[in-house]
Design a protein around this motif. Structure first.
Motif, PDB file in Angstrom:
ATOM      1  N   SER A   1      -8.893   8.389   5.396  1.00  0.00           N
ATOM      2  CA  SER A   1      -8.843   8.672   6.827  1.00  0.00           C
ATOM      3  C   SER A   1      -7.961   7.636   7.508  1.00  0.00           C
ATOM      4  CB  SER A   1     -10.259   8.638   7.401  1.00  0.00           C
ATOM      5  OG  SER A   1     -10.253   8.925   8.778  1.00  0.00           O
TER       6      SER A   1
ATOM      7  N   ARG B   1      -9.363  10.790  -0.615  1.00  0.00           N
ATOM      8  CA  ARG B   1      -9.035  11.207   0.751  1.00  0.00           C
ATOM      9  C   ARG B   1      -9.199  10.002   1.679  1.00  0.00           C
ATOM     10  NH1 ARG B   1     -13.464  15.647   1.393  1.00  0.00           N
ATOM     11  NH2 ARG B   1     -14.576  13.899   0.433  1.00  0.00           N
TER      12      ARG B   1
ATOM     13  N   ALA C   1     -13.791  12.497   4.355  1.00  0.00           N
ATOM     14  CA  ALA C   1     -12.848  11.555   3.755  1.00  0.00           C
ATOM     15  C   ALA C   1     -13.662  10.558   2.933  1.00  0.00           C
ATOM     16  CB  ALA C   1     -12.024  10.842   4.814  1.00  0.00           C
TER      17      ALA C   1
ATOM     18  N   GLU D   1      -4.713  11.610  -0.796  1.00  0.00           N
ATOM     19  CA  GLU D   1      -4.552  12.557   0.296  1.00  0.00           C
ATOM     20  C   GLU D   1      -4.851  11.841   1.607  1.00  0.00           C
ATOM     21  OE1 GLU D   1      -7.042  15.930  -0.281  1.00  0.00           O
ATOM     22  OE2 GLU D   1      -6.095  16.526  -2.178  1.00  0.00           O
TER      23      GLU D   1
ATOM     24  N   VAL E   1      -5.787  11.879   5.461  1.00  0.00           N
ATOM     25  CA  VAL E   1      -6.403  12.699   6.498  1.00  0.00           C
ATOM     26  C   VAL E   1      -6.151  11.962   7.813  1.00  0.00           C
ATOM     27  CG1 VAL E   1      -8.499  13.888   7.230  1.00  0.00           C
ATOM     28  CG2 VAL E   1      -8.170  13.309   4.807  1.00  0.00           C
TER      29      VAL E   1
END
Length: 247
Positions: A20, A18, A77, A58, A60
């Motif tokens: 950011s 994840r 994240a 992913e 964020v």
């Protein structure tokens, strides 16, 4: 660069990486005009790091730096892309910087201010984006002028246009674009700070993970990946940080 299973696990507690992404700094990330998807140097680095780990990515996405920092600090994240600043160090581990960006001042053309040193005096109000790298820096450095904290770059410009402040602080490239759109504004020469953009991860992920992320950043600088990304995204006003550069 081989990633041990322990490092992969440290970075991917949910099974994916994840990342950011802060859209508030257009040097690092923007939305693609056609697709609306995040694009930019930070997105490229996140994708490359996910490939190294062998996991899905992913994104964020946030509009402001402070929210992006908080996501990583609070384990929402796994990695992020931030300006290095002592005020952000709690709960985060930073790499050395990969990109250097200049912080500058924008003023009305008729203002008596001519140098960066002229800004810090009684009666001067400086608009800054709340939680931005230059907000944190100027909070420590400014002695006589008053900081006016607003939301994002547009809030900074709105304050200057409305006459609520005498000076707008921000990233040189962003200020140059506003000056080009708005006759009657000019940048003060030089810079008041160099913003060191680094990658970061929650400190809780451990020393091995922090070392792996730092090694990745050094490799991306050395092999030309960062320079190529800056060129591909047509970014001006930023330079690749020297190898091993520290805050």
């Amino acid at each position: 660069m081989h990633m041990p299973a322990s490092v992969v696990q440290a970075f991917t507690p949910t099974g994916a990486l994840r990342a950011s992404i802060n859209l508030g700094n257009p040097i690092l990330a923007n939305k693609d005009a056609a697709t609306g998807e995040p694009v930019g140097v930070s997105v490229d680095l996140a994708r490359q790091f996910a490939q190294r780990l062998g996991v899905p990515l992913e994104l964020v996405v946030f509009e402001k730096a402070a929210a992006s920092v908080d996501a990583v600090r609070n384990d929402k994240a796994d990695i992020g892309f931030f300006a290095i600043d002592p005020a952000r160090s709690e709960g985060l581990g930073f790499t050395a910087p990969y990109v250097l960006i200049e912080g500058a001042y924008l003023v009305p053309a008729g203002a008596g201010l001519q140098r960066n040193e002229d800004v810090d005096r009684e009666g001067i109000r400086i608009a800054v984006g709340t939680g931005s790298a230059y907000d944190l820096f100027l909070t420590r450095e400014i002695q006589k002028a008053r900081l006016v904290r607003v939301q994002g770059a547009q809030g900074v410009f709105d304050s200057l246009h409305a006459g609520e402040v005498e000076v707008a602080a921000g990233i040189r490239q962003v200020l140059e674009a506003e000056a080009a759109r708005s006759p009657g504004l000019r940048l003060l020469p030089g810079r008041f700070m160099v913003i060191q953009q680094a990658m970061g991860t929650p400190a809780s992920r451990g020393a091995e993970a922090a070392a792996a992320l730092s090694a990745f950043v050094e490799e991306m600088k050395a092999n030309g990946f960062v320079a190529e990304a800056l060129a591909r995204h047509r970014i001006q006003g930023a330079s690749v940080a020297p190898a091993g550069a520290q805050a």
